[in-house]
Design a protein around this motif. Structure first.
Motif, short mmCIF file in Angstrom:
data_model
loop_
_atom_site.label_atom_id
_atom_site.label_comp_id
_atom_site.label_asym_id
_atom_site.label_seq_id
_atom_site.Cartn_x
_atom_site.Cartn_y
_atom_site.Cartn_z
N LEU A 11 6.53 -7.49 17.25
CA LEU A 11 6.40 -8.69 17.28
C LEU A 11 6.04 -9.27 16.43
CD1 LEU A 11 7.25 -10.68 19.47
CD2 LEU A 11 5.33 -10.61 20.54
N ALA A 12 5.77 -10.18 15.65
CA ALA A 12 5.47 -11.03 14.32
C ALA A 12 4.27 -12.25 14.93
CB ALA A 12 6.29 -11.70 13.47
N ARG A 13 3.72 -12.91 13.58
CA ARG A 13 2.74 -13.87 14.21
C ARG A 13 2.08 -13.59 15.39
NH1 ARG A 13 5.53 -18.40 14.52
NH2 ARG A 13 7.08 -18.24 13.47
N VAL A 14 1.37 -12.39 16.26
CA VAL A 14 0.80 -12.23 16.72
C VAL A 14 -0.39 -11.03 16.19
CG1 VAL A 14 2.25 -12.62 18.48
CG2 VAL A 14 2.20 -10.29 17.95
N GLU A 15 -1.70 -10.56 16.76
CA GLU A 15 -2.47 -9.80 15.98
C GLU A 15 -2.10 -8.46 16.97
OE1 GLU A 15 -4.06 -12.72 17.62
OE2 GLU A 15 -4.32 -13.75 16.09
N GLY A 16 -1.75 -7.41 16.12
CA GLY A 16 -2.00 -6.60 16.26
C GLY A 16 -0.21 -5.68 16.86
N GLU A 17 0.08 -5.05 17.20
CA GLU A 17 1.31 -4.41 17.55
C GLU A 17 1.85 -3.93 18.93
OE1 GLU A 17 -0.08 -0.25 15.29
OE2 GLU A 17 1.70 -1.22 14.65
N GLY A 18 3.16 -4.83 18.87
CA GLY A 18 3.79 -5.11 20.52
C GLY A 18 4.90 -5.07 20.19
N ALA A 19 6.18 -5.01 21.18
CA ALA A 19 7.24 -5.39 21.07
C ALA A 19 7.96 -5.89 22.58
CB ALA A 19 7.47 -4.05 20.83
N LEU A 20 9.44 -6.45 22.72
CA LEU A 20 9.61 -6.41 23.54
C LEU A 20 10.89 -6.14 24.13
CD1 LEU A 20 9.44 -8.80 26.16
CD2 LEU A 20 10.77 -10.89 25.20
N TYR A 411 0.54 -17.02 25.27
CA TYR A 411 -0.62 -17.01 25.25
C TYR A 411 -1.52 -16.06 23.72
CZ TYR A 411 1.44 -16.63 29.83
OH TYR A 411 2.04 -17.43 30.74
N ASP A 412 -1.37 -16.30 22.65
CA ASP A 412 -2.00 -16.00 21.47
C ASP A 412 -2.35 -14.61 21.52
OD1 ASP A 412 -3.72 -15.83 19.16
OD2 ASP A 412 -5.06 -17.32 19.87
N PRO A 413 -1.14 -13.41 22.25
CA PRO A 413 -1.97 -12.13 22.07
C PRO A 413 -2.97 -11.71 21.13
CG PRO A 413 0.54 -12.30 22.24
CD PRO A 413 0.08 -13.86 22.11
#
Lengths: 431, 259
Positions: A11-20, A411-413
């Motif tokens: 996921l881009a434009r969030v802080e850190g490494e996540g996926a959906l 949510y600006d995660p």
């Protein structure tokens, strides 16, 4: 899309490494996983055995975006354990520092991470080609926020001037005065920011959320207050763990928080706004009204307007603090460690940040617990997607994926925070 | 090179707080100018768009802490002409390298209820322990002006001007009174690399080593001075075990005082 999956690996434009990953079968969403694969860093474990006075510097390193929030929650929790209350001008300076972090963090999220979604750009640099002046002013706003953190904190990322009891060095009245002129401009620009975000197009999406935020009798909340919810919860900070629990699920390196009585809940700007509208400055309230935002708002996409309203509030609050500032006699109150447990909760830009420390009589940390805002919003994000996707299955895979990303960015995660987190997978089974 | 003829820049994240890559976005006055000179081809924190490699310059933030990342860093290296590590996590393992001195399983069970879901390595290690690194930019966090200097030096084919001397030099230049000499403070300045412009001493506190060991640091002599003033061994260990705890010189010195 009747069957299939929406998948975003990083996921881009969030802080850190996540996926959906969203799985769809016969037009029904069968699974939503907001995965946090950011590697765990074990802060609670290595805080054990450290001295209380090292804690604000160590916990800042949980997050490069909101280090001030970590420093604030930790000093309040430790002071609570030692039976100390920091009041007067030192408390005002802490609020000023927090204003700086809110301004820089909200400006970053509104213009650089979230606005490109609404306007159809991949990023802010693309957006700058068509909206050059706006982006330049947005960067200037961010800089004003950062300059506050710089002056009070020493530097914008991982400030060094915060300590248990107060600060190491006090700013002079003159140093603060130089910020005031720029803050006046920032305040004027924030009014335009609220207007601009109010003109964006918002997906028709509302849910009946339980909002949780701090509430203080006199102030829009930064560093203290009672924990209240839109469904009637009203507790003191030390009661947090009696009402909220963390669950460890397989797809996430971040613990997910739930309210023990009611399940998923919502923290952050929208929660603060809905629970504290009456505490915003008059200018911020009027500005919200002119952007057609009511006293309450249940559309998470409109959090971009709320962040702008909060930015305006923070500029005004910062100006007030600077105008009234009378330097304290000493940069910090005297600290005498004593054995005990302390609790602290402050409003990070992304929502409530809870800390608890057990400390021995020499001031050594025996045990620590930290609950960041993104862990608390994880479940709500997943539930949003379950409801957001089904009415939009007619969209192309590309459009739907982008809109799901946008729904997460509401949510600006901050994934770095949450693991102490995020990738997007939308999977479709072709049957 | 990208089609535009501009060099391609990529930003990669490993285990970290995001602060060092944020430094690039914090260059409010320089960001648009940098974007004119380089093609920001892969920077997930800032953009959805990803331009395929190879990249002329890769900035790598974070340390290696999972089996997956230990493999991913080799892919990053293969797709990068120049690989620059940024920040204490990438150059020394970061604060999360405190696990290196303990049993990581104990750490997992302190934080997580279901340790079986967590995949992690025993040690948090610097990028240079895994692949060849062309330049290491130190700091927790890095200094954004040093970052701009490194990028512009590399684009112009010269060596970055990043001094390896100690924080003390910066203090003397600023005319800051020495806390170690005048108040006997536990200042790591004499053994720590410059780069912060002696920030902490200017704010009336002791340096705590954000930029890691300077070139040829005499840590033993500094420790001896503190021991003579009665600092317990346990505190000496803690002083060296901060954000650069696993940088060679700091690691060895802390181990020398561990009982």
């Amino acid at each position: 899309m009747k069957n299939g999956s929406i998948k975003v690996d990083y996921l881009a434009r969030v802080e850190g490494e996540g996926a959906l990953l969203v799985k769809v079968k016969n037009k029904v969403v069968t699974d939503v996983k907001f995965r946090i694969f950011e590697p765990p860093r074990f802060f609670e474990a290595f805080l054990r055995g450290r001295s209380y006075n090292e804690v604000p510097d160590i916990v800042a390193r949980i997050c490069g975006i909101c280090p001030v929030a970590y420093q604030m929650s930790s000093v309040h929790a430790i002071e609570n354990a030692f039976g100390i209350q920091v009041t007067g001008p030192l408390r005002e300076l802490r609020r000023l520092l927090y204003c700086g972090e809110w301004i820089e963090s909200h400006a970053l999220h509104v213009f650089m991470l979230h606005a490109p979604d609404f306007l159809g750009y991949q990023d802010v640099l693309q957006m700058a080609k068509d909206h050059g002046d706006l982006v330049k002013q947005a960067l200037e706003l961010k800089k004003v926020g950062n300059d506050i953190v710089n002056l009070i904190g020493g530097r914008e990322i991982h400030p060094i001037n915060v300590r248990v009891g107060g600060f190491y060095r006090l700013p002079t009245k003159q140093e603060l005065a130089t910020l005031a002129e720029r803050l006046k401009w920032a305040m004027e620009f924030s009014v335009k920011m609220v207007k601009f975000t109010g003109t964006l197009t918002f997906p028709d999406f509302e849910r009946d959320y339980e909002y949780v935020a701090l509430r203080h009798q006199d102030e829009y909340p930064f560093n203290e207050g009672r924990l209240v919810s839109s469904k009637g919860l009203d507790i003191s900070v030390p009661e947090y763990e009696a009402h909220f629990a963390e669950e460890h699920v397989e797809h996430s390196n971040a613990l997910q928080s739930i309210c023990k009585d009611s399940g998923a809940y919502f923290v952050g700007p929208l929660a603060r706004y809905n629970l504290n509208f009456d505490k915003l400055t008059k200018t911020a309230q009027e500005s919200a009204r002119s952007a057609k935002l009511g006293k309450t708002c249940n559309n998470p996409f409109k959090s971009i307007i709320v962040r702008s309203v909060e930015t305006l509030h923070a500029c005004e609050e910062a100006l007030r603090i600077i105008a009234q500032y009378q330097g304290p006699e000493t940069p910090a109150v005297t600290i005498k460690p004593r054995a005990g447990t302390g609790y602290g909760c402050t409003e990070a830009p992304r929502g409530i940040l809870y800390h608890r420390y057990r400390i021995d009589d020499k001031g050594k940390i025996l045990d620590a617990k930290i609950v960041p805002p993104t862990s608390q919003n994880q479940k709500t994000i997943e539930q949003d997607l379950r409801e957001f996707v089904p009415p939009r299955l007619k969209l192309t895979q590309e459009q739907l994926t982008w809109q799901c990303e946008q729904a997460i960015r509401n949510y600006d995660p901050c994934i770095s925070c949450a693991t102490h987190f995020l990738r997007l997978d939308i999977q479709t089974d072709e049957t | 090179m990208a089609k535009s003829g501009k060099p391609k820049l990529a930003v990669w994240k490993f285990s970290s707080c995001d602060g060092c890559q944020l430094s690039l976005l914090d260059c409010e006055d320089e960001l648009l100018a940098v974007a004119e000179k380089v093609d920001i081809a892969n920077f997930p924190e800032a953009s959805r768009a990803v331009v395929k490699g190879p990249y002329d310059v890769s900035l790598v933030e974070g340390s290696i802490t999972t089996p997956h990342d230990a493999e991913r860093i080799h892919r990053v290296r293969r797709s990068s002409k120049l690989l620059i590590t940024i920040g204490a996590c990438a150059t020394a393992g970061g604060i999360q390298a405190l696990r290196n001195f303990k049993n990581v399983n104990e750490f997992i069970s302190i934080v997580y209820a279901n340790p079986q879901y967590i995949e992690t390595l025993n040690k948090s290690t610097a990028i240079a322990d895994h692949v060849h690194v062309d330049f290491e930019l130190r700091g927790c966090p890095i200094n954004k002006y040093q970052l701009v200097e490194v990028i512009s030096a590399l684009l112009n084919g010269r060596k970055p001007n990043i001094p390896p001397y100690s924080v003390c030099v910066e203090c003397k230049r600023r005319g800051t009174v020495c806390g170690l000499v005048s108040h006997g403070s536990y200042c790591l300045g004499p053994v720590t690399q410059a780069g912060c412009n002696a920030l902490c001493p200017t704010y009336h506190r002791a340096c705590f080593g954000c930029y890691g060991p300077k070139e040829t640091p005499n840590t033993a002599s500094l420790s001896a001075l503190w021991e003579a003033s009665g600092v317990p061994q346990e505190d000496l260990v803690r002083l060296y075990r901060g954000f650069n705890a696993y940088a060679d010189a700091f690691r060895k010195e802390s181990e020398a005082h561990e009982q």
